[in-house]
Design an enzyme around this catalytic site. Structure first.
Site, PDB file in Angstrom:
ATOM      1  N   HIS A  85       9.624  60.929 -55.907  1.00 46.40           N
ATOM      2  CA  HIS A  85       8.914  61.696 -54.891  1.00 46.40           C
ATOM      3  C   HIS A  85       7.999  62.790 -55.548  1.00 46.40           C
ATOM      4  O   HIS A  85       8.340  63.311 -56.325  1.00 46.40           O
ATOM      5  CB  HIS A  85       9.912  62.496 -53.961  1.00 46.40           C
ATOM      6  CG  HIS A  85      10.942  61.357 -53.309  1.00 46.40           C
ATOM      7  ND1 HIS A  85      12.180  61.116 -54.069  1.00 46.40           N
ATOM      8  CD2 HIS A  85      11.124  61.063 -52.236  1.00 46.40           C
ATOM      9  CE1 HIS A  85      12.901  60.386 -53.085  1.00 46.40           C
ATOM     10  NE2 HIS A  85      12.212  60.212 -52.347  1.00 46.40           N
TER      11      HIS A  85
ATOM     12  N   ALA B  61      14.973  57.238 -45.750  1.00 44.60           N
ATOM     13  CA  ALA B  61      15.803  58.110 -44.869  1.00 44.60           C
ATOM     14  C   ALA B  61      14.832  59.066 -43.978  1.00 44.60           C
ATOM     15  O   ALA B  61      13.944  59.513 -44.575  1.00 44.60           O
ATOM     16  CB  ALA B  61      16.943  59.033 -45.547  1.00 44.60           C
TER      17      ALA B  61
ATOM     18  N   MET C  46       9.816  62.302 -46.505  1.00 42.25           N
ATOM     19  CA  MET C  46       9.241  62.865 -47.628  1.00 42.25           C
ATOM     20  C   MET C  46       8.771  61.492 -48.780  1.00 42.25           C
ATOM     21  O   MET C  46       8.483  61.744 -49.963  1.00 42.25           O
ATOM     22  CB  MET C  46       9.899  63.784 -48.351  1.00 42.25           C
ATOM     23  CG  MET C  46      10.343  64.905 -47.342  1.00 42.25           C
ATOM     24  SD  MET C  46      11.567  65.974 -48.193  1.00 42.25           S
ATOM     25  CE  MET C  46      12.174  67.135 -46.870  1.00 42.25           C
TER      26      MET C  46
HETATM   27  N1  HPA Z   1      12.772  65.722 -42.550  1.00 40.51           N
HETATM   28  C1  HPA Z   1      12.242  65.301 -43.793  1.00 40.51           C
HETATM   29  N2  HPA Z   1      12.541  64.156 -44.478  1.00 40.51           N
HETATM   30  C2  HPA Z   1      13.980  63.610 -44.253  1.00 40.51           C
HETATM   31  C3  HPA Z   1      14.744  64.300 -43.102  1.00 40.51           C
HETATM   32  C4  HPA Z   1      14.146  65.271 -42.270  1.00 40.51           C
HETATM   33  O1  HPA Z   1      14.424  65.820 -41.057  1.00 40.51           O
HETATM   34  N3  HPA Z   1      15.915  63.499 -42.979  1.00 40.51           N
HETATM   35  C5  HPA Z   1      15.705  62.692 -44.126  1.00 40.51           C
HETATM   36  N4  HPA Z   1      14.606  62.918 -44.709  1.00 40.51           N
END
Ligand code: HPA
Length: 285
Positions: A84, A114, A218
């Site tokens: 990332h 996610a 992200m």
């Molecule tokens: N924000 C940003 N990235 C994420 C989140 C979130 O709430 N949950 C999992 N990745």
């Protein structure tokens, strides 16, 4: 310094020596979803650390292996873990594996992640098909000299390229139909990408909702930008691991974010294993 294209060719040639078959499809497994790689038959597993020029992931839960083999008879290349931008990687590094998989011949990419749920119609654990994105990370992975040699597929490799159907409507339709066949509703949503690594503030989430976002995360957008530069067709799937900041009256817990993938593993695996052979058939490649 060796240029990006030569570095990508070197990585692709290394991988091809271990797995000579052209992967028709590439799959990037997001946080907590890495176990899906166990579904790859006749797997050739290559740690990222062995592949020339490949970036190494530093986050727990991203194990950093390329798994090549077959799913439902379709040759696939599965990335178990990604890097990332918030880890400090340049976007050229974040998207390097996509370029390599494109050079190996993948014409379709399923990118998973996610995400936080901004849309209150989603519940924790929902699987959502990304219909579009908003890139709020402050940069773009295609910045830099254009390299037309990355454009192996028709109408690709251009300096300026279209993002109107970055997330393939055709692939999304197939995914929605397959989920319905399996007895559940695959919702669609707009993914907004932030740099991280802090989660958002409640005020940011309210602002993102006003902007039209349903999901926040992200990752993903730069990989998709590079895939589109190469002409690769994309399906994006988000797992709502938590409701975004301020939606519920509770803080966001990273351990919980990582756990959700395990909870929905059966549903996620059921969808992908049924879908992948259908994607492969579409092109008749
Ligand atoms: N924000 C940003 N990235 C994420 C989140 C979130 O709430 N949950 C999992 N990745």
């Amino acid at each position: 310094m060796t240029d990006l294209f030569s570095k990508a060719i070197a990585a692709a040639e290394f991988i091809r020596q271990r797995f000579p078959t052209r992967p028709r499809l590439a799959l990037i497994l997001g946080s907590g979803l890495g176990d899906f790689a166990a579904n790859v038959a006749d797997a050739t597993v290559i740690p990222y650390s062995e592949i020339p020029n490949f970036p190494q992931s530093t986050v727990a839960g991203h194990s950093g292996k390329l798994v090549l083999g077959h799913i439902g008879g379709i040759p696939v290349a599965v990335m178990q873990g990604r890097v990332h931008a918030y880890e400090g990687y340049l976007l050229n590094e974040v998207t390097f594996p996509v370029r390599v998989l494109g050079l190996l011949g993948a014409e379709q990419l399923i990118v998973t992640n996610a995400a936080g749920g901004i849309n209150t119609r989603y519940g924790q654990g929902a699987i959502v098909a990304i219909s579009d994105h908003i890139n709020l990370t402050g940069s773009n992975a295609a910045v830099g000299p254009n390299e037309p040699r990355f454009g192996l597929l028709p109408n690709s490799g251009q300096r300026f390229f279209d993002m109107t159907t970055a997330y393939s409507p055709a692939l999304r339709t197939l995914a929605i139909a397959e989920a319905a066949k399996q007895g559940w509703t695959l919702s669609e949503g707009v993914y907004i990408a932030v740099l991280g690594p802090s989660y958002e503030t409640p005020a940011e989430i309210r602002a993102f909702r006003t902007l039209g976002a349903d999901l926040v995360g992200m990752s993903t957008v730069h990989e998709v930008i590079i895939a589109r530069h190469m002409g690769i067709e994309v399906l994006g799937l988000s797992i709502v691991t938590n409701m975004a900041a301020g939606v519920l009256d509770e803080p966001i817990n990273h351990e919980e974010v990582m756990e959700i993938g395990k909870r929905i593993a059966g549903q996620f695996t059921g969808l992908l294993t049924a879908l992948i052979p259908q994607l492969g058939e579409r092109r008749g490649a």
